[in-house]
Design a protein around this motif. Structure first.
Motif, short mmCIF file in Angstrom:
data_model
loop_
_atom_site.label_atom_id
_atom_site.label_comp_id
_atom_site.label_asym_id
_atom_site.label_seq_id
_atom_site.Cartn_x
_atom_site.Cartn_y
_atom_site.Cartn_z
N GLY A 85 61.24 -20.49 22.77
CA GLY A 85 60.14 -20.02 23.61
C GLY A 85 60.56 -19.63 25.02
O GLY A 85 59.84 -18.91 25.72
N ARG A 86 61.70 -20.13 25.46
CA ARG A 86 62.15 -19.81 26.82
C ARG A 86 62.76 -18.41 26.89
O ARG A 86 62.99 -17.88 27.98
CB ARG A 86 63.14 -20.86 27.31
N GLY A 87 63.03 -17.83 25.72
CA GLY A 87 63.46 -16.42 25.67
C GLY A 87 64.83 -16.14 26.24
O GLY A 87 65.17 -14.99 26.53
N ASP A 88 65.65 -17.20 26.38
CA ASP A 88 66.97 -16.94 26.97
C ASP A 88 68.11 -17.30 26.03
O ASP A 88 69.27 -17.40 26.44
CB ASP A 88 67.11 -17.68 28.31
N VAL A 89 67.78 -17.55 24.76
CA VAL A 89 68.84 -17.88 23.79
C VAL A 89 68.84 -16.88 22.65
O VAL A 89 67.85 -16.18 22.41
CB VAL A 89 68.68 -19.30 23.20
N ALA A 119 73.09 -19.44 24.69
CA ALA A 119 72.45 -18.69 25.77
C ALA A 119 72.77 -17.21 25.62
O ALA A 119 73.90 -16.84 25.28
CB ALA A 119 72.96 -19.19 27.12
N ARG A 120 71.78 -16.37 25.85
CA ARG A 120 72.07 -14.94 25.86
C ARG A 120 72.98 -14.66 27.05
O ARG A 120 72.94 -15.37 28.05
CB ARG A 120 70.77 -14.15 25.95
N SER A 121 73.76 -13.62 26.91
CA SER A 121 74.74 -13.28 27.94
C SER A 121 74.06 -13.21 29.32
O SER A 121 73.00 -12.63 29.47
CB SER A 121 75.38 -11.94 27.58
N GLY A 122 74.69 -13.86 30.27
CA GLY A 122 74.15 -13.85 31.64
C GLY A 122 73.09 -14.91 31.88
O GLY A 122 72.57 -15.01 32.98
N HIS A 123 72.76 -15.71 30.86
CA HIS A 123 71.75 -16.76 31.04
C HIS A 123 72.37 -18.15 31.10
O HIS A 123 73.43 -18.39 30.54
CB HIS A 123 70.71 -16.69 29.92
#
Lengths: 602, 602
Positions: A85-89, A119-123
């Protein structure tokens, strides 16, 4: 598969509390039901109910008869939605570690492995990162609720002595915002890997309840996967807040997978152990590449914190040369051997920033290992130990630059008069990052009883400010603990941690003590057993001499017998005082009570 | 008769040291023999012997295969000549107590009762009386020798950390004159009734080793004479410095006689228990006459110290009315009941000077009971407790006027942050008379583990200045301890007492720790077991996973296995350092060691 212990605690049921920010939270508590107080007064029996006592519960669904646990499926992945839900993975198509991929078809492999998240790149997906941006995560609200005592209806139990916190800053109420601010400052951590979505979040920090860790894990000479899962369930049943899987024997990867998928508490490891197995036990053959792959392998499994002995510097090793017991940390001695063989600083130190990048991609917390901790009283607080501690402080600063959650490991063997210096130095040089100590043991002369030699030290250092205590079992120095040792070690450390909470004045900490003492005084034996840390043992010890059911309401036990029970006599005394008081009141006197400046009993 | 445990400790033999003032003294020590250190260095095995380690020995002749013990005869009455030699006692033609005389023909009576001794009219036979007249008795020289560590040949073990004594005044060497002066000042006692000539004298005081007491004794629902003798032998085997016979069941007088005649350590009692039995358990029917006869009865048997709850004053009882757990001292609650029933101060208080006269005629020491000690955390350090403590201080002054040796009993249940206040108040209001505490327990929530909840508090209060710690067993609050509980309780309290000695910096206290750690580091498993407080348990825990004889010299155990033994790795590291050092020395460099400011290993 050996049987997993799932029986509930006596007179207890599991209750869940939802959040306000996050109503979907189900924060677990164990609720202990009490019997009523019976008083016979002038021939009339008066029955006064006693309230439920809510206690912190580390045991997960295993003690909840309403939930079915299948160790082949693993626990419910409750946190997966929070993380996604945090949208960063991102969900990875496959495991990043080749080592992992090669084991997926192994017969020992857990059958229901979830797809790895990263984590998505940059997160940056650490709780510290969110905290510093002002975000209160579900994990933060969860632990805030969990730290509280249930105070409604507990007026009679709420009284407690003022604490002495040595500079701790414990608020009267633990709010989600307080949790966030403590994590943002680095004073607390919530170890919660985005790949361990089965866990029930908990917090480690000086201004929260003192936590305990139980080490489990096989060694080359003992133990199986089945035994290790049961040890995890068993340890959390009795109160372990986290467990460390210190396996060094066979099937390290698979054992860990089974444990994580079934563990409601954070799982820590020492990745260098597995890396060493990968190079056939030869420390000097370890490389950064092998270690790095091991970190990623374990991070994608869901290990919540890594012990990393990055503070063992080349120049500190000679400081151990004249020690009584040299280097007693396994990880520390492995790294020291590597450093000497290569005559250079370890890859843990030289690649520390890269390690931070891995940690932040999965939210693995650091447990910066004290590789040079003292292994005997004589070596306590020496130059090697404190030199490393200073380096751990420097590394903490670097970790915090990456928003990576960090705690610091501490000793070891320390005589009582030197314990406080350990805490003071750690607070000063590691900037109040949570301290996580092994004991310390206060004497070397009691192998077979080192849970006790160390509980004496653990209670003190917990009082002084240590956030988590690593347990020591009776088998320390002698062999691998079995289930009985794990139980003995965990309960002993719950005692130390609770004694520390009381001494610090943690709000509500004395409720359970007051409830149990009230039950004891009123001869509610069943309640005395049920409120204790180990109801089964309390009951069996009582029943060893007085097994009859009638003895459970008797106004004495076999320790003193009926004529010599002081509590029985006190009942008589109070009645005597009451009667005398009434008699004197009739005469217009109230000698006893007024003389003492005490109000009358009502 | 059940078997009495007489096996010696492994690798141990009893040695006796004679005095200088009194060459006939035979002060017992246990001498633990060690194996040699084996080092393989460049292919050559070097064998370096390790010295014997001398330890304080409470176990009497029971662990000495050279002595035969017959419990029907009792131990040798070694002190009888010392007592008679002082020329101030008389041998009575018969026992002064009619109660005693009536029991002499009882079938349970000990068959070899010595003739009772008493001070000749106008004489005072207490150690304090002699001390104040400048006389060094054999007892004083005996305990001075006993307190010392054997330092010859121990250079390698002598190092220890500076202590923190909170105002204690421990000399580098305990001389007979120091013992005398401490006793003269009231800061120490040697409990040694002139009728317990079997005992091996010991000293209780803040500037000596911290001692421990084990409570034994039957209750109305459990236990026999035979069991109680074995419990005494068993408790002293594991390290009890004194025992208290708290029997409240049948045959109290006879049980005590058997215990005293066979006890190498001082025996304490609570005479009110037996007095209460004499009036059928009805507290209000107790009288001074019955109590007085009981004191004389027990004094002529040889009881070394009496717990007397003379500080329970009428006006203090209402202070307990609002307590969580009222009065939890058995003696305290009996006296409170009496005071209320009669509405007057107790005969213990009103006849205190007469009690002193009895004490001085036999040299029975006071243990002034804390009848109002807290029985729960909530009641800790309250008005009732401290009011009584002040009265105990007043009574101490009176006892000292009669030259009667005196110690003060202390709590109880106390959270950690309130422990030090107990010690400070006691030192202040009781003028440094030795403090003798029960624990204290630092939490109420762990029945079944109260040896541990209390060892945490006991170690701390011992460090702060308590002279003797009364043990608590795992059965506390639940039932009468059995043999296993006694062993567990005694060893746990030896740990607490030793941790306190280390923290205070008692000279030589760390020798055994250093020796054991050296053995551990050198994989001398047998020595590690033999030097421990409980060699049998240490060995059995080790052998649980690695029973083979070869494992006793193996360079690992089952806890970590061979590849992960840090001590094994340290050996390699030290060799590595040595080799590097040699290599660099050849090159004119000595980087490692000089950088660290450390001398080279030789």
């Amino acid at each position: 598969m050996q049987t997993i212990t799932t029986r509930p605690f006596p007179a207890s049921r599991k209750k869940h509390v939802s959040g306000i920010l996050y109503p979907e939270l189900k924060v677990p508590f164990r609720v202990i039901e009490q019997h009523a107080t019976l008083e016979v007064w002038n021939g009339v029996t008066r029955k006064t109910p006693n309230p439920d006592v809510w206690v912190y519960d580390t045991s997960g669904p295993y003690t909840d008869p309403d939930q079915t646990v299948d160790v082949y499926t693993g626990l419910s992945q409750t946190r997966r939605n929070w993380v996604l839900g945090r949208g960063d993975v991102e969900e990875l198509p496959d495991f990043s570690s080749e080592f992992t991929r090669n084991l997926l078809q192994d017969s020992q492999t857990f059958p229901n492995i979830p797809r790895p998240l990263r984590a998505r790149s940059g997160h940056n997906v650490t709780q510290m990162h969110y905290a510093r941006r002002g975000i209160i995560t579900p994990e933060m609200e969860y632990v805030a609720i969990r730290e509280q005592e249930r105070l409604e209806g507990m007026q009679e139990y709420i009284q407690q002595h003022a604490g002495q916190g040595f500079g701790a800053n414990i608020p009267r109420e633990i709010t989600p915002e307080f949790v966030r601010s403590e994590i943002a400052k680095g004073r607390a951590i919530i170890p919660a890997n985005i790949n361990h979505t089965e866990l029930e979040p908990m917090v480690i920090g000086r201004n929260f309840r003192v936590k305990i860790n139980a080490n489990i894990g096989n060694s080359a000479v003992s133990s199986s996967i089945e035994e290790e899962i049961e040890k995890m369930v068993w340890a959390t049943r009795w109160g372990a807040d986290t467990i460390m899987d210190l396996s060094t024997g066979k099937n390290i990867h698979q054992t860990r997978e089974w444990i994580i998928r079934n563990s409601p508490v954070p799982v820590g490891t020492v990745p260098i152990y597995q890396a060493l197995e990968k190079v056939g036990g030869k420390a000097e053959e370890l490389t950064w590449e092998i270690y790095r792959d091991t970190l990623i392998e374990q991070a994608e499994q869901g290990v919540d914190y890594f012990t990393i002995h990055a503070g063992v510097l080349l120049r500190y090793i000679p400081l151990t040369a004249r020690r009584r017991t040299g280097i007693v940390s396994r990880g520390g001695s492995i790294m020291a051997k590597w450093c000497l063989a290569h005559h250079q600083e370890s890859f843990l130190y030289t690649h520390f920033a890269e390690i931070c990048e891995i940690m932040q991609a999965y939210d693995v917390s650091f447990s910066l290992g004290d590789g040079l901790r003292p292994g005997s009283l004589e070596d306590a607080n020496d130059a090697a130990q404190f030199a490393e501690l200073h380096t751990l402080g420097e590394l903490t600063r670097i970790a915090w630059k990456h928003d990576v959650q960090t705690m610091i490991e501490g000793p070891g063997h320390v005589p009582m008069q030197l314990i406080k210096e350990n805490m003071d130095e750690q607070l000063k040089h590691c900037f109040e990052a949570p301290f996580y100590t092994l004991g310390p043991l206060t004497t070397d002369i009691a192998p077979g009883y080192d849970h006790i030699t160390s509980a004496i030290g653990a209670a003190q250092i917990g009082w002084y400010g240590t956030a988590m205590l690593c347990y020591v079992t009776p088998k320390e120095h002698l062999g691998l603990p079995d289930k009985n040792d794990v139980r003995e070690g965990v309960i002993t450390y719950k005692i130390a941690a609770h004694a520390a909470d009381l001494a610090k004045g943690f709000p509500g900490a004395q409720i359970r003590d007051n409830a149990l003492s009230k039950a004891r005084f009123e001869f509610r034996w069943e309640d005395q057993f049920n409120l204790s840390l180990d109801p089964e043992r309390a009951r069996s010890f009582h029943d060893a001499t007085l097994p009859a059911e009638a003895a459970k309401t008797a106004h004495f036990c076999s320790m003193c017998g009926p004529h010599f029970c002081s509590m029985k006599l006190t009942e008589d005394i109070r009645r005597g005082m009451q009667e005398k008081s009434e008699e004197f009141q009739e005469k217009g006197l109230n000698i006893y009570l007024e003389a003492a400046g005490v109000e009358q009993p009502t």
